[in-house]
Design an enzyme around this catalytic site. Structure first.
Site, PDB file in Angstrom:
ATOM      1  N   ARG A   1       0.853  -1.180   0.000  1.00  0.00           N
ATOM      2  CA  ARG A   1       0.000   0.000   0.000  1.00  0.00           C
ATOM      3  C   ARG A   1       0.894   1.236   0.000  1.00  0.00           C
ATOM      4  O   ARG A   1       1.919   1.267   0.691  1.00  0.00           O
ATOM      5  CB  ARG A   1      -0.913   0.037   1.237  1.00  0.00           C
ATOM      6  CG  ARG A   1      -2.099  -0.915   1.176  1.00  0.00           C
ATOM      7  CD  ARG A   1      -3.130  -0.491   0.128  1.00  0.00           C
ATOM      8  NE  ARG A   1      -4.298  -1.359   0.135  1.00  0.00           N
ATOM      9  CZ  ARG A   1      -4.436  -2.445  -0.634  1.00  0.00           C
ATOM     10  NH1 ARG A   1      -3.474  -2.795  -1.474  1.00  0.00           N
ATOM     11  NH2 ARG A   1      -5.547  -3.164  -0.579  1.00  0.00           N
TER      12      ARG A   1
ATOM     13  N   GLU B   1      -3.046   7.497  -4.058  1.00  0.00           N
ATOM     14  CA  GLU B   1      -3.541   6.846  -5.256  1.00  0.00           C
ATOM     15  C   GLU B   1      -4.915   7.387  -5.661  1.00  0.00           C
ATOM     16  O   GLU B   1      -5.778   7.507  -4.785  1.00  0.00           O
ATOM     17  CB  GLU B   1      -3.658   5.353  -4.926  1.00  0.00           C
ATOM     18  CG  GLU B   1      -3.436   4.451  -6.071  1.00  0.00           C
ATOM     19  CD  GLU B   1      -3.240   3.017  -5.590  1.00  0.00           C
ATOM     20  OE1 GLU B   1      -2.265   2.738  -4.867  1.00  0.00           O
ATOM     21  OE2 GLU B   1      -4.102   2.208  -5.940  1.00  0.00           O
TER      22      GLU B   1
ATOM     23  N   HIS C   1      -1.225  -0.108  -9.876  1.00  0.00           N
ATOM     24  CA  HIS C   1      -1.860  -1.041  -8.927  1.00  0.00           C
ATOM     25  C   HIS C   1      -2.387  -2.302  -9.631  1.00  0.00           C
ATOM     26  O   HIS C   1      -3.594  -2.559  -9.662  1.00  0.00           O
ATOM     27  CB  HIS C   1      -2.987  -0.346  -8.136  1.00  0.00           C
ATOM     28  CG  HIS C   1      -3.243  -1.000  -6.815  1.00  0.00           C
ATOM     29  ND1 HIS C   1      -3.638  -0.312  -5.686  1.00  0.00           N
ATOM     30  CD2 HIS C   1      -3.150  -2.303  -6.423  1.00  0.00           C
ATOM     31  CE1 HIS C   1      -3.791  -1.165  -4.680  1.00  0.00           C
ATOM     32  NE2 HIS C   1      -3.500  -2.384  -5.108  1.00  0.00           N
TER      33      HIS C   1
HETATM   34  C1  GLV Z   1      -4.866  -5.410  -3.695  1.00  0.00           C
HETATM   35  O1  GLV Z   1      -4.189  -4.448  -3.551  1.00  0.00           O
HETATM   36  C2  GLV Z   1      -5.502  -6.114  -2.637  1.00  0.00           C
HETATM   37  O2  GLV Z   1      -5.365  -5.716  -1.471  1.00  0.00           O
HETATM   38  O3  GLV Z   1      -6.175  -7.110  -2.910  1.00  0.00           O
END
Ligand code: GLV
Length: 321
Positions: free
Chosen positions: A240, A269, A287
């Site tokens: 993250r 983001e 992502h």
């Molecule tokens: C993706 O970032 C997730 O947490 O599944």
């Protein structure tokens, strides 16, 4: 008895919707752009279950909008920092996530970013796409080999371990930092050494962030940590964004405090820290950690199975504890 009302707050693969339909009245958002919050709150009013994406904020306002009959929030993601889990618990709402099914895909993306940033593949692609003339050169875009280099994994959960397996196949050695040690068997299999964060940062050639985001991991990697890293080292984040202080990262990449970074996630983001975009030593992807057809179908199916389990009075398969 009326069928439960199930709301799917974002577009998910059909496999997930198909698994839900026999068990309730299902309404799902059908578009790739996110649902507006006013419409979301209208739709979830009176829902028994809501499937959420990592971009859906599940906070007091969301839970108020849904109402006290809400039984389950099933996140179609392994990360759940979008959910106020304590508030759900207090209201008796079960929250679930999708661990396991995206481990390999996310480890693949972390390994891909390691290769991209150490071998300067983004820069190479930009040269070709610029349509400028180029020719092979002995000293063109020289990168860093991985053999014999140390990978320092911050967060040795399932994804960290899957990445370690890949990295050892590329000849890397593995160190890790984690709240608790992994089992001696796993340490032996991966030849992995547990270090404290400072030592890991100071001795690793590539540092990868693979831990969950929480108030404890907010800006875990910032200016002080970049100072500890080798100037030849690389940072890769597929977890993250806010685990890394992105402004400090831009400064470290600019000043040469570290050699490069590969990022799949961003602090704000989808916004990027000003300047990040202009840095050639940053590989930036949007992502994509779990973005394979198979993995997204498996995530949607697991989220649906969690929903159905709770609605039928069974324990969730993968509750957030
Ligand atoms: C993706 O970032 C997730 O947490 O599944």
């Amino acid at each position: 008895m009326a069928l439960p009302r199930i709301i799917v707050a974002g577009r998910i693969p059909d496999a997930g919707l198909d698994a839900l339909r026999p068990h309730g009245n299902v309404w799902g958002w059908k578009h790739d752009n996110p649902i507006e919050i006013d419409e979301l709150y209208e739709r979830i009013d009176g829902a028994d279950a809501v499937l959420t994406l990592l971009t859906t904020k599940v906070d007091r306002s969301f839970l108020d909008a849904a109402g006290s009959q809400l039984k389950v929030v099933s996140n179609v993601a392994v990360g759940y920092n979008n959910i106020d889990v304590a508030e759900c618990r207090q209201r008796g709402v079960i929250a679930t996530n999708t661990p396991g099914v995206l481990t390999e895909a996310t480890a693949d993306i972390a390994m891909a970013l390691i290769l991209m940033v150490t071998r300067r593949l983004g820069e190479g692609e930009r040269i070709i796409r610029s349509k400028q003339p180029w020719q092979w050169g002995m000293f063109m875009l020289l990168g860093t080999g991985l053999q014999g280099r140390r990978l320092g994994i911050v967060g040795m959960g399932a994804i960290g371990q899957a990445l370690a397996r890949r990295a050892t196949a590329f000849g890397m050695t593995v160190a890790y930092t984690n709240r608790s040690a992994v089992t001696p068997e796993i340490e032996a299999e991966l030849g992995a050494e547990r270090l404290d964060l400072d030592e890991l940062l100071a001795t690793s050639d590539v540092v990868t962030v693979n831990c969950p985001y929480s108030s404890e991991t907010h800006h875990l990697i910032g200016a002080e940590q970049f100072e500890l890293m080798r100037s030849t080292a690389f940072l890769v984040n597929t977890a993250r964004g806010p685990i890394v202080d992105e402004a400090a990262l831009v400064e470290a990449l600019r000043s040469g405090a570290i050699a490069g970074a590969g990022l799949d996630v961003y602090e704000h983001e989808p916004m990027l820290e000003p300047g990040l975009n202009d840095l050639d030593n940053a590989v930036l992807i949007p992502h994509l950690g779990s973005a394979t057809v198979e993995t997204r179908a498996a995530m949607a199916t697991l989220a649906a199975r969690n929903t159905v389990a709770v609605l039928s009075g069974q324990p969730a398969l993968t509750p957030i504890t």
